[in-house]
Design an enzyme around this catalytic site. Sequence first.
Site, PDB file in Angstrom:
ATOM      1  CB  ILE A 100      26.690  45.755  47.538  1.00 45.96           C
ATOM      2  CG1 ILE A 100      27.017  46.874  48.575  1.00 45.96           C
ATOM      3  CG2 ILE A 100      25.828  45.411  46.195  1.00 45.96           C
ATOM      4  CD1 ILE A 100      26.068  48.034  48.356  1.00 45.96           C
ATOM      5  CG  ASP A 226      34.595  39.717  44.628  1.00 43.57           C
ATOM      6  OD1 ASP A 226      34.498  40.338  44.977  1.00 43.57           O
ATOM      7  OD2 ASP A 226      36.041  39.305  44.093  1.00 43.57           O
TER       8      ASP A 226
HETATM    9  C1  IPD Z   1      32.618  42.179  40.758  1.00 42.35           C
HETATM   10  C2  IPD Z   1      31.357  41.154  41.414  1.00 42.35           C
HETATM   11  C3  IPD Z   1      31.359  41.134  39.946  1.00 42.35           C
HETATM   12  C4  IPD Z   1      32.925  40.479  39.173  1.00 42.35           C
HETATM   13  C5  IPD Z   1      33.681  41.638  39.492  1.00 42.35           C
HETATM   14  C6  IPD Z   1      33.753  41.489  41.333  1.00 42.35           C
HETATM   15  P1  IPD Z   1      32.007  43.332  43.159  1.00 42.35           P
HETATM   16  O1  IPD Z   1      31.919  42.458  42.764  1.00 42.35           O
HETATM   17  O2  IPD Z   1      31.607  39.790  41.647  1.00 42.35           O
HETATM   18  O3  IPD Z   1      30.305  39.337  39.709  1.00 42.35           O
HETATM   19  O4  IPD Z   1      32.463  39.819  37.249  1.00 42.35           O
HETATM   20  O5  IPD Z   1      35.213  40.855  38.984  1.00 42.35           O
HETATM   21  O6  IPD Z   1      35.194  41.985  41.295  1.00 42.35           O
HETATM   22  O7  IPD Z   1      33.348  44.596  42.623  1.00 42.35           O
HETATM   23  O8  IPD Z   1      30.553  43.962  43.019  1.00 42.35           O
HETATM   24  O9  IPD Z   1      32.161  43.283  44.410  1.00 42.35           O
END
Ligand code: IPD
Length: 272
Positions: A100, A226
């Site tokens: 997710i 990510d």
């Molecule tokens: C997050 C998302 C978010 C970003 C954070 C990430 P996660 O991933 O990509 O947009 O701003 O830096 O950590 O934790 O929901 O897999």
Amino acid sequence: MNTAGGCLMSYLEAAINIAREAGSNLKNAITKDFLVDVKDSNFDLVTEWDKKTENIIIDRIKEIYPNHLVIGEESVFVSSKDSFSELINEKEHVWIIDPIDGTNNFIHRLPGYTVSIAKFNYGQIELGVVYSPDNDEMFSAEKGKGAYLNKKKLTVSNQNQLENSMLATGFPSDVANFRANNLEQINKVALKCRDVRIYGSAALHCAYVAAGRLEAFWEEGLHIWDIAAGWILAEEAGGQVDYFSYDSNLMQYKSFYCGNKEINKQLIDVIE
Ligand code: IPD
């Protein structure tokens, strides 16, 4: 192409099928109660569905490709980080997954959570899939074969003026090291572009760059899971990815930029 269960299926088709199954579970799960735990801080949370979905994706990949290595956001830290980084470069078949991306959206029952699956080949991203279950948008790309939204081929936007550009960024979950800096950056950038969006999923932001919906996206402190799938989506749609300094132990990019070529350059000039 490779054989899976007796039928001919490409790695990309396998990734799409697995992402769709994972996403449809999430779409159902978000309507019910679920457990939420703190990972590193109150800014970095994990739900029972991050873990369950990661296990499902790993199981599915392993059922089809028992010898492939799978690295997932929720399980990566249980083993030595250094050896994982080396393995990505040394192995032919490595999958990197974020079950997710946009966990905070999922927790708050907001749209914009995605399933992100990428496959690497000796350190190079070979394919990527970002699935948005809310609206059934399946973004996919394979090296040298273009990027697609469902069956439609994608091209990044041809906008070349920063002042006419729609940009996106994110607030890093690594608050101690990055969040304050990003506030300074937003201050600088917001005065020079049309507007800035924060949808809460780095993978989705990259997919939207590929689709020409956003001119560019930037964020500090992102991890490889990510953005790996989003990265190849943007490149295969004709876009550009730049980063400054990569910590191979943490698999984390200090700063990451993904956009159409011209706007990525202008954005970097404003921020760096
Ligand atoms: C997050 C998302 C978010 C970003 C954070 C990430 P996660 O991933 O990509 O947009 O701003 O830096 O950590 O934790 O929901 O897999």
